[in-house]
Design an enzyme around this catalytic site. Structure first.
Site, mmCIF file in Angstrom:
data_model
loop_
_atom_site.group_PDB
_atom_site.id
_atom_site.type_symbol
_atom_site.label_atom_id
_atom_site.label_comp_id
_atom_site.label_asym_id
_atom_site.label_seq_id
_atom_site.Cartn_x
_atom_site.Cartn_y
_atom_site.Cartn_z
ATOM 1 N N HIS A 193 -14.329 12.606 55.490
ATOM 2 C CA HIS A 193 -15.229 13.638 54.977
ATOM 3 C C HIS A 193 -16.009 13.124 53.771
ATOM 4 O O HIS A 193 -16.179 13.826 52.777
ATOM 5 C CB HIS A 193 -14.436 14.901 54.616
ATOM 6 C CG HIS A 193 -13.904 15.630 55.808
ATOM 7 N ND1 HIS A 193 -12.783 16.437 55.762
ATOM 8 C CD2 HIS A 193 -14.331 15.674 57.094
ATOM 9 C CE1 HIS A 193 -12.555 16.942 56.964
ATOM 10 N NE2 HIS A 193 -13.486 16.496 57.791
ATOM 11 N N HIS B 208 -13.768 21.101 55.385
ATOM 12 C CA HIS B 208 -14.424 20.062 56.152
ATOM 13 C C HIS B 208 -15.914 20.088 55.819
ATOM 14 O O HIS B 208 -16.438 21.091 55.336
ATOM 15 C CB HIS B 208 -14.178 20.279 57.641
ATOM 16 C CG HIS B 208 -12.723 20.200 58.017
ATOM 17 N ND1 HIS B 208 -12.275 19.610 59.171
ATOM 18 C CD2 HIS B 208 -11.600 20.644 57.383
ATOM 19 C CE1 HIS B 208 -10.953 19.678 59.238
ATOM 20 N NE2 HIS B 208 -10.526 20.314 58.152
#
Length: 595
Positions: A530, A574
């Site tokens: 991420h 996320h």
């Protein structure tokens, strides 16, 4: 003779209206010679296709997208939610590798990034999380851009969504808060879930350990802490929803997409005006150039975008000189500030029924009816967002605010099958023969304070850059991840789970002290993929950062960046949804500047 062009159209017989969509080209030689492009978008990923689609809503503007990979339509597995785990390390992955990570015992990590139309939205696990209110308000403060505050950005995030029930038409009552979602957007989002006994045990745990694991109706209301049902970018037909399927397919034929072509540099058309894009099919092929009438929007992602800027002469002067690139705009912030999440996989021995299925049979079922185990995002359907108490924090609070979590548990499956050692970022796990059925999930440090960098290895645009995540470079990062493992053990030692869980397998049950757990984490931690921040947004006249609040690259005209690289720090969640929101917002900013 020019190669075949895919001009997709449908004819509505009543009214004889023709609805055209984007035109795709397989090779630079196929591009029409009589079209001047107002905007050139370098990168057809999550953000790039949003921007191209939105700018293309003005029929007077011609937009070109240049994408290094193939069409998403060429890869069957990108359509099927349950096949997402087959995409990393495939031919549609850049297959990056980090430099050896000092705090991980010198291990180099594979770093999966998508090389396909739609980018990581075509390639990821489809989890739909917005992050916390605190994240957005922090970004607004850091960038000096109040439009990024939670209250300002929420309408844009709702505008993105087309929320619905999943393919099974199961009621979402008790799984989401409809008031915080949108129903008229382009991107399909569902609260997809399967009925497994594990769900009931988790919900029982929220009653027993309510302080640590409260039940949370909807993690996307800005205050995500607690146990919550997952949400996915999947449509009602049980297909992945991505920027390619949701945005590009509804775009007019004034948007052109060039596939299988690498952007190598952005070339100045004047001293600081960067509106010319250089591109090539491969390292040995000819370099071609096109100039945008208005602007170039760089959307290569948090690794490729800084690489392209540095190869264009925009970056740290000394670093560029070292690899033989002439500096045109000296900006030491380019490629710095990599912000990512550290994670480890945990396994618990269990007598619960496994969630395994016959993949070949499931593919047949999905093909025939768009149902079955491959129609959902994962066999297990919950996320847990844990906020550590102050006494468990080592040092100052690294989160964005008091309503933000420090740890995520993402449950994957209950199975005797465990990932092989060659899975991206993975390390050697217990041998298959040494374990029974195990509950498998990731423990993620959402707020890593370590910062890394992306830099040039040489001046060849086709070489992979040097990626240094500096994973666990700060002691606080490993301390928080360690507390996450302790928290996971407390959860699976609850009264609800006791009859079904026989202890921890990975890390082994005899690893209990902080010192031993830290040693375990140094050898098992991976990136949760991420990464953000390499071209961070900062206030207009700041001495740091790469883009201004209007996404323009500092010290230039005619060039903006819109992708994960501009996000200053990783969210408590996320990154997919924030990238969509940043791209939608950027599209508004760009269009308004020509209104």
């Amino acid at each position: 003779m020019a190669r075949f062009n895919a001009r997709l159209f449908s004819i509505a017989i009543l009214g004889f209206q023709v609805a055209r969509s984007a035109i795709t080209y397989q090779h630079p030689d196929d591009l029409p010679g009589d079209v001047d492009y107002d905007f050139i978008v370098a990168g057809g990923g999550t953000a790039g296709l949003v921007v191209a689609s939105r700018l293309g809503e003005n029929s007077k503007w011609n937009v070109l997208v240049i994408e290094a990979g193939p069409s998403n339509k060429d890869v069957f597995a990108t359509r099927v939610p349950g096949l997402a785990e087959t995409l990393p390390t495939s031919h549609i992955d850049w297959n990056y590798t980090t430099v050896p990570q000092q705090a991980l015992g010198g291990r180099s990590l594979n770093y999966s990034r998508a090389m396909i139309l739609g980018g990581c939205s075509t390639h990821n696990g489809m989890v739909y999380t917005r992050g916390s209110k605190d994240d957005w308000n922090k970004w607004a403060d850091v960038t000096g851009n109040r439009d990024l505050s939670w209250d300002s950005i929420l309408p844009i995030m709702k505008k993105v969504e087309k929320f619905s029930e999943d393919f099974s038409d199961q009621s979402v009552e008790g799984h989401i808060d409809p008031s915080v979602h949108g129903n008229d957007g382009k991107l399909s989002v569902v609260a997809s879930y399967t009925n497994v006994s594990f769900n009931d045990l988790l919900l029982e745990t929220t009653k027993e350990l309510v302080d640590e694991f409260p039940f949370k109706l909807d993690m996307n209301d800005g205050n995500p802490v607690g146990l919550t049902w997952n949400q996915y970018t999947i449509d009602h037909n049980a297909e992945r929803s991505s920027s390619a399927t949701a945005y590009l397919e509804s775009t007019g034929d004034n948007v052109h997409v060039l596939l299988n072509t690498r952007v190598t540099r952005i070339v100045p058309t004047g001293k600081t005006n960067f509106r010319t894009v250089e591109f090539a099919v491969d390292a040995g092929g000819p370099r071609k150039q096109l100039t945008a009438k208005k602007e170039v929007i760089l959307s290569g992602g948090f690794i490729a975008s800084p690489q392209i800027l540095m190869n264009s002469g925009i970056g740290d002067q000394e670093a560029l000189k070292a690899v033989g690139v002439d500096t045109l705009v000296n900006n030491p912030s380019v490629g710095k500030n990599v912000s990512d999440q550290a994670a480890t996989l945990v396994l618990f021995d269990t007598t619960l029924p496994n969630t395994d299925f016959d993949v070949d049979a499931a593919i047949v079922e999905w093909n025939n009816s768009h149902a079955g185990p491959l129609a959902t995002g994962a066999p297990l359907n919950h996320l847990i967002w844990v906020r550590l108490s102050d006494d468990k924090l080592s040092g100052s609070d690294p989160s964005s605010g008091k309503d933000s979590p420090h740890i995520e548990f993402q449950f994957s499956k209950i199975s005797h099958r465990i990932p092989p050692a060659n899975v991206p970022n993975q390390v050697a796990l217990p041998s298959q023969d040494s374990i029974g059925v195990v509950i498998q999930f990731s423990v993620v440090n959402l707020n890593s304070i370590s910062r890394g960098s992306v830099s040039l290895n040489d001046n060849n645009p086709f070489s992979h850059p040097l990626i240094d995540l500096n994973m666990l470079g700060e002691e606080q990062d490993i301390a928080i991840l360690r507390e996450g493992v302790h928290s996971a053990r407390r959860m699976l030692s609850s009264e609800a789970f006791k009859p079904f869980v026989n202890g921890s397998v990975h890390p082994p049950a005899n690893i209990t002290s902080d010192e031993d757990l830290d040693a375990f984490l140094h050898t098992t931690t991976k990136s949760y993929l991420h990464g953000v921040g390499t071209l961070s947004m900062s206030p207009q006249n700041a001495s740091w950062g790469v883009v201004d609040p209007d996404f323009r690259v500092k010290g230039t005209t005619g060039l903006r960046v819109v992708d994960a690289s501009v996000i200053p720090s990783v969210p408590a969640g996320h990154t997919q949804t924030p990238v969509y929101a940043f791209a939608e917002y950027a599209s508004i900013v760009i269009a308004k500047s020509y209104n």
